[in-house]
Design a protein around this motif. Structure first.
Motif, mmCIF file in Angstrom:
data_model
loop_
_atom_site.group_PDB
_atom_site.id
_atom_site.type_symbol
_atom_site.label_atom_id
_atom_site.label_comp_id
_atom_site.label_asym_id
_atom_site.label_seq_id
_atom_site.Cartn_x
_atom_site.Cartn_y
_atom_site.Cartn_z
ATOM 1 N N TYR A 258 -59.775 -10.905 -56.078
ATOM 2 C CA TYR A 258 -61.015 -10.924 -55.522
ATOM 3 C C TYR A 258 -61.731 -9.578 -56.139
ATOM 4 N N CYS A 259 -63.037 -9.382 -56.573
ATOM 5 C CA CYS A 259 -63.766 -8.113 -56.764
ATOM 6 C C CYS A 259 -64.872 -8.270 -56.266
ATOM 7 N N CYS A 260 -65.395 -7.151 -55.950
ATOM 8 C CA CYS A 260 -66.940 -6.917 -55.543
ATOM 9 C C CYS A 260 -67.226 -5.450 -55.720
ATOM 10 N N ASP A 261 -68.468 -5.167 -56.192
ATOM 11 C CA ASP A 261 -68.757 -3.795 -56.529
ATOM 12 C C ASP A 261 -67.777 -3.153 -57.318
ATOM 13 N N SER A 262 -67.361 -2.012 -56.999
ATOM 14 C CA SER A 262 -66.365 -1.108 -57.902
ATOM 15 C C SER A 262 -64.890 -1.181 -57.193
ATOM 16 N N VAL A 263 -64.609 -2.472 -56.650
ATOM 17 C CA VAL A 263 -63.320 -2.712 -56.042
ATOM 18 C C VAL A 263 -62.751 -3.986 -56.358
ATOM 19 N N THR A 264 -61.148 -3.820 -56.736
ATOM 20 C CA THR A 264 -60.566 -5.095 -57.156
ATOM 21 C C THR A 264 -59.119 -5.141 -56.063
ATOM 22 N N LYS A 304 -52.411 -13.952 -47.590
ATOM 23 C CA LYS A 304 -52.766 -15.279 -48.242
ATOM 24 C C LYS A 304 -54.215 -15.026 -48.821
ATOM 25 N N PHE A 305 -54.789 -14.262 -48.069
ATOM 26 C CA PHE A 305 -56.400 -14.270 -48.376
ATOM 27 C C PHE A 305 -56.779 -12.721 -48.328
ATOM 28 N N ALA A 306 -57.742 -12.376 -49.134
ATOM 29 C CA ALA A 306 -58.314 -10.921 -49.082
ATOM 30 C C ALA A 306 -59.744 -11.119 -49.647
ATOM 31 N N CYS A 307 -60.752 -10.473 -49.045
ATOM 32 C CA CYS A 307 -61.907 -10.240 -49.905
ATOM 33 C C CYS A 307 -62.539 -8.876 -49.334
ATOM 34 N N VAL A 308 -63.400 -8.318 -50.279
ATOM 35 C CA VAL A 308 -63.724 -6.927 -50.273
ATOM 36 C C VAL A 308 -65.194 -6.663 -50.739
ATOM 37 N N ASN A 309 -65.861 -5.568 -50.351
ATOM 38 C CA ASN A 309 -66.758 -4.927 -50.986
ATOM 39 C C ASN A 309 -66.705 -3.391 -51.225
ATOM 40 N N ALA A 315 -58.541 -9.164 -44.542
ATOM 41 C CA ALA A 315 -57.386 -9.930 -45.102
ATOM 42 C C ALA A 315 -56.884 -10.565 -44.189
ATOM 43 N N ILE A 316 -56.388 -11.984 -44.403
ATOM 44 C CA ILE A 316 -55.659 -12.872 -43.583
ATOM 45 C C ILE A 316 -54.318 -13.145 -44.076
ATOM 46 N N GLY A 320 -52.245 -16.633 -39.926
ATOM 47 C CA GLY A 320 -53.809 -16.826 -39.462
ATOM 48 C C GLY A 320 -54.145 -15.882 -38.832
ATOM 49 N N GLU A 321 -53.871 -14.628 -38.949
ATOM 50 C CA GLU A 321 -54.298 -13.276 -38.461
ATOM 51 C C GLU A 321 -55.451 -12.552 -39.072
ATOM 52 N N LEU A 322 -56.465 -12.390 -38.529
ATOM 53 C CA LEU A 322 -57.429 -11.605 -39.341
ATOM 54 C C LEU A 322 -57.487 -9.965 -39.278
ATOM 55 N N TYR A 323 -57.344 -9.219 -40.406
ATOM 56 C CA TYR A 323 -57.563 -7.915 -40.391
ATOM 57 C C TYR A 323 -58.732 -7.364 -40.942
#
Length: 368
Positions: A258-264, A304-309, A315-316, A320-323
């Motif tokens: 997952y990428c966004c802006d200047s982060v991967t 199991k999941f991450a998203c970023v900007n 991250a999950i 099923g816990e969200l951080y």
């Protein structure tokens, strides 16, 4: 808001099912029915049913797909990005159904300018300024069919589209100032209107794009990057741009990117979460350092999941816990305050989170 009100809201979201939002709401993008409420915890949106996909436009609009395959949008309609056929000055403070189709599987807000969505047949539709035919309704992209994955890189010169089709081939088109199309060379001042096949490989399975770069994942579990390598966002150990998709490291166990802006960010088959790029130290290392190689966050092996900007990370884990970590202006991390967190911090006590999405100053999340 009193401590009791915060507690009651947090309790209402614990293991409840549905769609949630928090943070800035200037344009009604939280879908809560007005543009005033700006909760600093994830607050349930009053809509029935389960949700399978969400996305935030950069500043001002949101999208969601429910389990029935229906697409909804809310927020500002600048550039006609809601896809509802509204005038530019109109907005929606509640999630409003887009069209009559019930076969949507993926949606992505393209910065503040537009949106694309993919249906079960692999047809790609666009609305807003990324729709070359113009207009504020979703229009089929005639150049691509049988699409299984896609990404959009919205930079200041127009942006790029990336598509993976059913046979595993990767295509790209758009601006190529930094080699972000991965076609070899840069075409300064030129916009490529037609999709071109990228290389000869036919084993691609996922693609994600940041501001002026893209990262692709193949079926062998290998990561490849191209484009602007600002602050080492490609994870290649340097800051040099690339104009072809170049393999990142030697690992062959990557499962998501997952990428966004200047982060991967990327997760491997061991459940380990890695990150590279601009000032990513604030996303789990309690500093503001930039990294030019994919660097592991913490010791956990159950992500199991991450998203970023550029300002925050969600991250999950498999429980099923969200951080969350990063800047927390407007309470965008959903932690009940506006204090920044530079290490991953658990959000609430729920254990049924499915996905999250990052906008600038606002966030969405869904539960199973």
């Amino acid at each position: 808001m009193s401590a009791f009100d915060i507690y009651r809201k947090i309790q209402s979201q614990n293991n409840s099912r549905g769609l949630f939002s928090c943070g800035s709401n200037r344009y009604g993008q939280l879908g809560l029915g007005d543009d005033k409420a700006e909760p600093n915890i994830f607050t349930p949106i009053k809509m029935n049913g389960k949700w399978k996909a969400i996305s935030c436009g950069k500043y001002s609009h949101s999208y969601a797909i429910n389990e029935s395959g229906q697409l909804y949008s809310c927020g500002s309609n600048a550039h006609q990005a809601l896809g509802l056929g509204l005038d530019l000055s109109e907005s929606r403070t509640t999630f409003t159904r887009v069209g009559e189709a019930s076969n949507w599987v993926h949606v992505q807000g393209c910065s503040e300018y537009g949106v694309f969505a993919i249906n079960e047949e692999g047809d790609v539709y666009t609305a807003g300024s990324v729709n070359e035919k113009g207009g504020g309704v979703f229009t089929k992209h005639e150049g691509i069919s049988n699409c299984i994955a896609a990404a959009h890189n919205r930079n200041y010169v127009g942006g790029c589209f990336y598509f993976i089709v059913g046979n595993g081939e990767l295509y790209s088109y758009g601006s190529n100032f930094y080699g972000e199309l991965g076609l070899g060379g840069t075409v300064v001042g030129t916009w490529n209107h037609e999709p071109y096949r990228v290389g000869t490989a036919s084993n691609w399975k996922a693609i994600s794009a940041g501001f002026r770069h893209a990262i692709a994942l193949n079926k062998n579990g290998e990561l490849y990057g191209t484009g602007d390598n600002y602050h080492g966002v490609l994870g290649l150990g340097d800051n040099d741009d690339r104009n072809t998709f170049t393999r990142i490291g030697t690992a062959s166990n990557w499962v998501s990117v997952y990428c966004c802006d200047s982060v991967t960010t990327a997760i491997n088959s061991n459940g380990e979460l890695y990150i590279t790029g601009s000032t990513v130290g604030r996303f789990g290392f309690d500093n503001t350092n930039s990294f030019n190689v994919l660097t592991k966050i913490g010791t956990a092996k159950n992500w199991k999941f991450a998203c970023v900007n550029y300002s925050k990370l969600f991250a999950i884990n498999t429980l099923g816990e969200l951080y969350g970590a990063g800047d927390n202006y407007s309470g965008v991390l959903g932690l009940g305050d506006t204090t920044a967190r530079y290490t991953l911090t658990r959000i609430g006590t729920a254990s049924n989170w499915k996905a999250a999405a990052c906008g600038e100053g606002f966030s969405l999340a869904i539960t199973d």
